[in-house]
Design an enzyme around this catalytic site. Sequence first.
Site, PDB file in Angstrom:
ATOM      1  CB  CYS A 130      -0.938  -0.005   1.203  1.00 27.79           C
ATOM      2  SG  CYS A 130      -0.204  -0.653   2.710  1.00 27.79           S
ATOM      3  CG  HIS A 242      -1.129   3.938   4.520  1.00 25.37           C
ATOM      4  ND1 HIS A 242      -1.839   3.581   5.639  1.00 25.37           N
ATOM      5  CD2 HIS A 242      -0.594   2.785   4.035  1.00 25.37           C
ATOM      6  CE1 HIS A 242      -1.749   2.259   5.817  1.00 25.37           C
ATOM      7  NE2 HIS A 242      -1.009   1.758   4.856  1.00 25.37           N
TER       8      HIS A 242
HETATM    9  N1  LIG Z   1      -4.899  -3.543   4.377  1.00 23.77           N
HETATM   10  C1  LIG Z   1      -4.087  -2.977   3.496  1.00 23.77           C
HETATM   11  O1  LIG Z   1      -3.936  -1.729   3.407  1.00 23.77           O
HETATM   12  C2  LIG Z   1      -3.321  -3.854   2.565  1.00 23.77           C
HETATM   13  C3  LIG Z   1      -2.735  -3.265   1.470  1.00 23.77           C
HETATM   14  C4  LIG Z   1      -2.037  -4.060   0.586  1.00 23.77           C
HETATM   15  C5  LIG Z   1      -1.935  -5.409   0.839  1.00 23.77           C
HETATM   16  N2  LIG Z   1      -2.510  -5.975   1.930  1.00 23.77           N
HETATM   17  C6  LIG Z   1      -2.353  -7.400   2.158  1.00 23.77           C
HETATM   18  O2  LIG Z   1      -3.592  -8.072   1.962  1.00 23.77           O
HETATM   19  C7  LIG Z   1      -3.676  -9.188   2.859  1.00 23.77           C
HETATM   20  C8  LIG Z   1      -4.955  -9.115   3.671  1.00 23.77           C
HETATM   21  O3  LIG Z   1      -5.049  -7.889   4.340  1.00 23.77           O
HETATM   22  P1  LIG Z   1      -6.380  -7.469   5.117  1.00 23.77           P
HETATM   23  O4  LIG Z   1      -6.093  -6.110   5.631  1.00 23.77           O
HETATM   24  O5  LIG Z   1      -7.593  -7.671   4.290  1.00 23.77           O
HETATM   25  O6  LIG Z   1      -6.387  -8.547   6.342  1.00 23.77           O
HETATM   26  P2  LIG Z   1      -7.600  -9.016   7.264  1.00 23.77           P
HETATM   27  O7  LIG Z   1      -8.607  -7.934   7.417  1.00 23.77           O
HETATM   28  O8  LIG Z   1      -6.979  -9.578   8.478  1.00 23.77           O
HETATM   29  O9  LIG Z   1      -8.297 -10.217   6.439  1.00 23.77           O
HETATM   30  C9  LIG Z   1      -7.651 -11.425   6.166  1.00 23.77           C
HETATM   31  C10 LIG Z   1      -8.504 -12.259   5.234  1.00 23.77           C
HETATM   32  O10 LIG Z   1      -7.811 -13.473   4.936  1.00 23.77           O
HETATM   33  C11 LIG Z   1      -8.626 -14.566   5.251  1.00 23.77           C
HETATM   34  N3  LIG Z   1      -7.854 -15.728   5.697  1.00 23.77           N
HETATM   35  C12 LIG Z   1      -6.993 -15.814   6.746  1.00 23.77           C
HETATM   36  N4  LIG Z   1      -6.501 -17.071   6.848  1.00 23.77           N
HETATM   37  C13 LIG Z   1      -7.077 -17.796   5.856  1.00 23.77           C
HETATM   38  C14 LIG Z   1      -6.996 -19.146   5.442  1.00 23.77           C
HETATM   39  N5  LIG Z   1      -6.222 -20.020   6.091  1.00 23.77           N
HETATM   40  N6  LIG Z   1      -7.717 -19.534   4.361  1.00 23.77           N
HETATM   41  C15 LIG Z   1      -8.518 -18.665   3.720  1.00 23.77           C
HETATM   42  N7  LIG Z   1      -8.635 -17.373   4.061  1.00 23.77           N
HETATM   43  C16 LIG Z   1      -7.927 -16.935   5.121  1.00 23.77           C
HETATM   44  C17 LIG Z   1      -9.529 -14.063   6.361  1.00 23.77           C
HETATM   45  O11 LIG Z   1     -10.655 -14.895   6.470  1.00 23.77           O
HETATM   46  P3  LIG Z   1     -11.412 -15.118   7.892  1.00 23.77           P
HETATM   47  O12 LIG Z   1     -12.244 -13.880   8.095  1.00 23.77           O
HETATM   48  O13 LIG Z   1     -12.216 -16.339   7.631  1.00 23.77           O
HETATM   49  O14 LIG Z   1     -10.360 -15.285   8.929  1.00 23.77           O
HETATM   50  C18 LIG Z   1      -9.842 -12.669   5.838  1.00 23.77           C
HETATM   51  O15 LIG Z   1     -10.815 -12.751   4.830  1.00 23.77           O
HETATM   52  C19 LIG Z   1      -2.384  -9.145   3.687  1.00 23.77           C
HETATM   53  O16 LIG Z   1      -1.444 -10.014   3.100  1.00 23.77           O
HETATM   54  C20 LIG Z   1      -1.930  -7.724   3.564  1.00 23.77           C
HETATM   55  O17 LIG Z   1      -0.553  -7.590   3.720  1.00 23.77           O
HETATM   56  C21 LIG Z   1      -3.209  -5.213   2.791  1.00 23.77           C
END
Ligand SMILES: NC(=O)c1ccc[n+]([C@@H]2O[C@H](COP(=O)([O-])OP(=O)(O)OC[C@H]3O[C@@H](n4cnc5c(N)ncnc54)[C@H](OP(=O)(O)O)[C@@H]3O)[C@@H](O)[C@H]2O)c1
Length: 336
Positions: A130, A242
């Site tokens: 991001c 951010h």
């Molecule tokens: N947030 C940002 O600004 C941003 C920007 C760029 C990239 N990212 C990347 O995107 C990813 C997710 O970020 P987020 O902010 O969306 O995180 P989050 O809110 O914690 O959500 C994580 C997601 O992954 C799922 N998940 C976790 N373990 C799993 C498994 N074993 N099998 C299938 N699904 C699973 C969760 O499902 P459950 O609800 O069922 O646990 C949830 O849908 C990370 O790698 C992060 O680094 C984030």
Amino acid sequence: MPYNVAVVGATGNVGREVLQILAERRFPVKDVVALASERSVGAELSFGDQDLKVRSLADFDFKGTDIVLSSPGAKVSAEFTPRAAKAGAVVIDNTSHFRMDPDVPLVVPEVNPQAIADYKKRNIIANPNCSTIQLVVALRPLHALATIKRVVVSTYQSVSGAGKEAMDELFTQTRAVYVNDAIKREIFPKQIGFNVIPQIDVFMEDGQTKEEWKMMVETKKILDPRIKLTATCVRVPVFIGHAEAVTVEFEKPITADEARAALRKAPGVSVVDHRVEEGYVTPLEVVGEDNVYVSRMREDPTVDNGLSFWCVADNLRKGAALNAVQIAELLVKDYL
Ligand SMILES: NC(=O)c1ccc[n+]([C@@H]2O[C@H](COP(=O)([O-])OP(=O)(O)OC[C@H]3O[C@@H](n4cnc5c(N)ncnc54)[C@H](OP(=O)(O)O)[C@@H]3O)[C@@H](O)[C@H]2O)c1
């Protein structure tokens, strides 16, 4: 031609935003499947007027899926992405796992859309970090004008960048301070409520954090390998949005006026830069916005050809979900 789309990590911060943006931008979908962990199976998510029932990623068969928009964390992505790609789907992955793989393009549509063509090597396209996305959107027009030599950037990153549990931690710690409860820490290395933390991701051997390293290597891969970049990444008690304080040294002369004019013409950038109180943009004001906002452009008199500016974006939209959906739009327009 409409496409079969799977959203992996659909219940997360990024996944929910992906569903919303697909519906908002009327992405040509035949069918959308929401996938997450076993914990969420059966939960309902909105996609436009429809309710989607969450299904389990673990036993989902990707045969017949055209595009996967994925954000389940790096470890889960490493495991399932090759399976989906082998089944014929193109995976646009938001996690850090594939970003520096030389056979995987790392794409910001306003900066290097041509790199998408390389998706065929592995059927995977990586979405950058991001903090990198908003930075390179702002840097590209300036690089075209005066050739960037070196960038020094300090980030002020919101807690939503660390997932939905991190947002809960800021909320409960803030509340605990007001009601005099004990402060509980689970996600962040130090208290985030009423504090700032100069550590995002793990430490590398040279003393940088991995977030700082990602900004350096991803900027080189997306924009130009000759650019030198040093970052200090800081988590701040802000829910979404951010901010970055950026100082750039150029090869050729460039004035603040020329930089503002180039940024005003650039895709995906808005310039709000009045040298008065309120004449700049803060993270709170960009929640739900698509553009990267640039303010406080000024010449840096301490180096030859230097500029400093402030740059803000919604990390869940341009920093993640929107960028991924824009990649998907180019993919269906030019390649599938
Ligand atoms: N947030 C940002 O600004 C941003 C920007 C760029 C990239 N990212 C990347 O995107 C990813 C997710 O970020 P987020 O902010 O969306 O995180 P989050 O809110 O914690 O959500 C994580 C997601 O992954 C799922 N998940 C976790 N373990 C799993 C498994 N074993 N099998 C299938 N699904 C699973 C969760 O499902 P459950 O609800 O069922 O646990 C949830 O849908 C990370 O790698 C992060 O680094 C984030």
